[in-house]
Design a protein around this motif. Structure first.
Motif, PDB file in Angstrom:
ATOM      1  N   GLN A 206      84.565 -95.966  19.067  1.00  0.00           N
ATOM      2  CA  GLN A 206      84.045 -96.304  17.742  1.00  0.00           C
ATOM      3  C   GLN A 206      84.811 -95.596  16.630  1.00  0.00           C
ATOM      4  O   GLN A 206      84.564 -95.840  15.444  1.00  0.00           O
ATOM      5  CB  GLN A 206      82.564 -95.922  17.651  1.00  0.00           C
ATOM      6  CG  GLN A 206      81.639 -96.765  18.509  1.00  0.00           C
ATOM      7  CD  GLN A 206      81.498 -98.165  17.962  1.00  0.00           C
ATOM      8  OE1 GLN A 206      81.101 -98.371  16.830  1.00  0.00           O
ATOM      9  NE2 GLN A 206      81.848 -99.156  18.763  1.00  0.00           N
ATOM     10  N   SER A 207      85.736 -94.720  17.019  1.00  0.00           N
ATOM     11  CA  SER A 207      86.520 -93.992  16.030  1.00  0.00           C
ATOM     12  C   SER A 207      87.753 -93.423  16.709  1.00  0.00           C
ATOM     13  O   SER A 207      87.885 -93.472  17.941  1.00  0.00           O
ATOM     14  CB  SER A 207      85.696 -92.860  15.410  1.00  0.00           C
ATOM     15  OG  SER A 207      85.374 -91.886  16.395  1.00  0.00           O
ATOM     16  N   PHE A 208      88.656 -92.883  15.930  1.00  0.00           N
ATOM     17  CA  PHE A 208      89.803 -92.175  16.497  1.00  0.00           C
ATOM     18  C   PHE A 208      90.343 -91.218  15.452  1.00  0.00           C
ATOM     19  O   PHE A 208      90.152 -91.399  14.245  1.00  0.00           O
ATOM     20  CB  PHE A 208      90.896 -93.138  16.964  1.00  0.00           C
ATOM     21  CG  PHE A 208      91.510 -93.965  15.866  1.00  0.00           C
ATOM     22  CD1 PHE A 208      92.650 -93.554  15.189  1.00  0.00           C
ATOM     23  CD2 PHE A 208      90.934 -95.174  15.501  1.00  0.00           C
ATOM     24  CE1 PHE A 208      93.206 -94.315  14.175  1.00  0.00           C
ATOM     25  CE2 PHE A 208      91.498 -95.946  14.485  1.00  0.00           C
ATOM     26  CZ  PHE A 208      92.629 -95.518  13.820  1.00  0.00           C
TER      27      PHE A 208
ATOM     28  N   SER B  74      99.897 -88.341  16.920  1.00  0.00           N
ATOM     29  CA  SER B  74      98.902 -88.058  17.958  1.00  0.00           C
ATOM     30  C   SER B  74      97.639 -88.872  17.700  1.00  0.00           C
ATOM     31  O   SER B  74      97.129 -88.922  16.578  1.00  0.00           O
ATOM     32  CB  SER B  74      98.559 -86.568  17.967  1.00  0.00           C
ATOM     33  OG  SER B  74      97.488 -86.299  18.843  1.00  0.00           O
ATOM     34  N   CYS B  75      97.133 -89.510  18.742  1.00  0.00           N
ATOM     35  CA  CYS B  75      95.931 -90.357  18.652  1.00  0.00           C
ATOM     36  C   CYS B  75      94.897 -89.860  19.648  1.00  0.00           C
ATOM     37  O   CYS B  75      95.173 -89.770  20.847  1.00  0.00           O
ATOM     38  CB  CYS B  75      96.310 -91.806  18.960  1.00  0.00           C
ATOM     39  SG  CYS B  75      94.897 -92.917  19.138  1.00  0.00           S
ATOM     40  N   THR B  76      93.698 -89.545  19.162  1.00  0.00           N
ATOM     41  CA  THR B  76      92.619 -89.075  20.030  1.00  0.00           C
ATOM     42  C   THR B  76      91.432 -90.019  19.904  1.00  0.00           C
ATOM     43  O   THR B  76      90.930 -90.234  18.794  1.00  0.00           O
ATOM     44  CB  THR B  76      92.171 -87.657  19.650  1.00  0.00           C
ATOM     45  OG1 THR B  76      93.300 -86.776  19.664  1.00  0.00           O
ATOM     46  CG2 THR B  76      91.118 -87.136  20.627  1.00  0.00           C
ATOM     47  N   PRO B  77      90.970 -90.607  21.015  1.00  0.00           N
ATOM     48  CA  PRO B  77      89.840 -91.550  20.949  1.00  0.00           C
ATOM     49  C   PRO B  77      88.529 -90.827  20.685  1.00  0.00           C
ATOM     50  O   PRO B  77      88.322 -89.690  21.127  1.00  0.00           O
ATOM     51  CB  PRO B  77      89.850 -92.180  22.345  1.00  0.00           C
ATOM     52  CG  PRO B  77      90.382 -91.093  23.229  1.00  0.00           C
ATOM     53  CD  PRO B  77      91.413 -90.373  22.408  1.00  0.00           C
ATOM     54  N   GLY B  78      87.626 -91.503  19.948  1.00  0.00           N
ATOM     55  CA  GLY B  78      86.357 -90.877  19.621  1.00  0.00           C
ATOM     56  C   GLY B  78      85.189 -91.836  19.715  1.00  0.00           C
ATOM     57  O   GLY B  78      85.345 -93.053  19.706  1.00  0.00           O
ATOM     58  N   SER B  79      83.998 -91.266  19.795  1.00  0.00           N
ATOM     59  CA  SER B  79      82.759 -92.044  19.820  1.00  0.00           C
ATOM     60  C   SER B  79      82.332 -92.327  18.386  1.00  0.00           C
ATOM     61  O   SER B  79      83.141 -92.230  17.462  1.00  0.00           O
ATOM     62  CB  SER B  79      81.675 -91.256  20.569  1.00  0.00           C
ATOM     63  OG  SER B  79      81.473 -89.986  19.948  1.00  0.00           O
ATOM     64  N   THR B  80      81.078 -92.680  18.156  1.00  0.00           N
ATOM     65  CA  THR B  80      80.596 -92.986  16.817  1.00  0.00           C
ATOM     66  C   THR B  80      80.773 -91.783  15.892  1.00  0.00           C
ATOM     67  O   THR B  80      80.414 -90.661  16.248  1.00  0.00           O
ATOM     68  CB  THR B  80      79.114 -93.392  16.855  1.00  0.00           C
ATOM     69  OG1 THR B  80      78.960 -94.511  17.714  1.00  0.00           O
ATOM     70  CG2 THR B  80      78.617 -93.760  15.466  1.00  0.00           C
ATOM     71  N   ALA B  81      81.316 -92.017  14.717  1.00  0.00           N
ATOM     72  CA  ALA B  81      81.555 -90.937  13.761  1.00  0.00           C
ATOM     73  C   ALA B  81      80.242 -90.449  13.166  1.00  0.00           C
ATOM     74  O   ALA B  81      79.251 -91.177  13.101  1.00  0.00           O
ATOM     75  CB  ALA B  81      82.496 -91.413  12.659  1.00  0.00           C
ATOM     76  N   PHE B  82      80.251 -89.212  12.712  1.00  0.00           N
ATOM     77  CA  PHE B  82      79.067 -88.631  12.076  1.00  0.00           C
ATOM     78  C   PHE B  82      79.502 -87.589  11.059  1.00  0.00           C
ATOM     79  O   PHE B  82      80.643 -87.101  11.076  1.00  0.00           O
ATOM     80  CB  PHE B  82      78.132 -88.013  13.123  1.00  0.00           C
ATOM     81  CG  PHE B  82      78.800 -87.045  14.071  1.00  0.00           C
ATOM     82  CD1 PHE B  82      78.954 -85.698  13.759  1.00  0.00           C
ATOM     83  CD2 PHE B  82      79.274 -87.497  15.297  1.00  0.00           C
ATOM     84  CE1 PHE B  82      79.568 -84.820  14.637  1.00  0.00           C
ATOM     85  CE2 PHE B  82      79.892 -86.620  16.197  1.00  0.00           C
ATOM     86  CZ  PHE B  82      80.044 -85.275  15.859  1.00  0.00           C
TER      87      PHE B  82
END
Length: 302
Positions: A83-85, A93-101
């Motif tokens: 849901q984010s990166f 550099s690209c790091t995968p992420g879950s829902t932002a907050f």
């Protein structure tokens, strides 16, 4: 014809179609970017810094030539959770992420760091229906939206629940990082008062349950409370409701358990059923008006 915008269907696996013009068609997440210009894509993907928005990493970083390439690869590897990166344009550099907050002080594993050069990109969630005629408004933090009512007077917990029922709503339930940060932002910056939210251990001491029936998880327990030893402490064996203490303890992050008889402000979230009822009522009124007009026309003609 394909259009830029949200896809109402459930999330699909990544689809890349090579065509002559335009050169690519991308379907990612719940957004179709095939016919979106740069400004339209920005309407669905937010960009911020770690000082304003954060996320939880889904895995190890990799190299991507651009933010869009990063997002497409993120959805390819994590089709159900990306849901984010976090992207650094200098190192790629690209790091995968879950829902932002929004920043949550008690979560120390979130990315990016507030003072880093990394940018966080996040998918904006659909905006819920909201009946502003009842005093509700849309609030959002880092792509998460909610239709909320901010109380103008203080009530004890029981009276606040009655007020909820009268407005077909519920005390705010903040059971995800995104919704917790939204509650914190609104209660601090919009309400600015000590306030109730939908979390209690009234049924069983020590077992906190959100008002939607879900138990407070061990992970939630680790970050929602004030960072003081013993909280929640059930002082006087009678603290079964939960509050934020922006006015009484300014600058202290986290929730506190308290006796339910205290009077506090509160934040209501509109129930989905309430929106449906409003829509049905409007439709019924329109139908009645149309029927009345037809009857009048028939009478005039005859």
């Amino acid at each position: 014809m394909e259009r830029c915008g949200f896809d109402p269907r459930p999330r699909r696996p990544l689809k890349v179609v090579v065509v002559v013009d335009p050169p690519r068609v991308w379907h990612y997440g719940s957004v179709n970017s095939a016919h979106c210009d740069h400004g339209q894509r920005q309407a669905y993907i937010g960009r911020s810094s770690g000082a304003e928005c954060q996320t939880l990493s889904l895995g190890a970083p990799w190299m991507s030539v651009s933010p869009m390439a990063c997002y497409i690869e993120c959805l390819s590897r994590f089709p159900d959770t990306c849901q984010s990166f976090v992207y650094n344009k200098d190192t790629q550099s690209c790091t995968p992420g879950s829902t932002a907050f929004g920043p949550i002080e008690t979560i120390t594993t979130s990315i990016p760091e507030a003072n880093s050069n990394d940018a966080i990109y996040y998918l904006k969630q659909p905006i819920p229906a909201c009946n502003t005629n009842l005093g509700f408004s849309i609030y959002d933090v880092c792509g998460t939206y909610a239709c909320l009512y901010l109380s103008t007077k203080e009530l004890n917990h029981t009276a606040a629940l009655h007020a909820c029922a009268e407005m077909n709503s519920a005390l705010f339930v903040a059971e995800t990082e995104a919704r917790f940060s939204l509650f914190w932002y609104v209660s601090l910056n919009q309400l600015g008062e000590d306030a109730w939210l939908g979390l209690t251990d009234i049924a069983v001491e020590g077992q906190f349950v959100w008002d939607n029936g879900n138990s407070l998880s061990a992970w939630q327990y680790s970050y929602v409370w004030m960072p003081f030893a013993g909280i929640p402490d059930n002082s006087q064996n009678d603290e079964h409701c939960v509050e934020v203490k922006h006015r009484a303890w300014p600058g202290i992050f986290g929730l506190n358990d308290v006796e339910c008889w205290h009077s506090k402000y509160f934040i209501l979230v509109i129930a989905a059923a309430a929106v449906v009822v409003v829509v049905v009522v409007v439709v019924v009124v329109v139908v009645v008006v149309v029927v009345a007009v037809v009857v009048v026309v028939i009478v005039v003609v005859t």
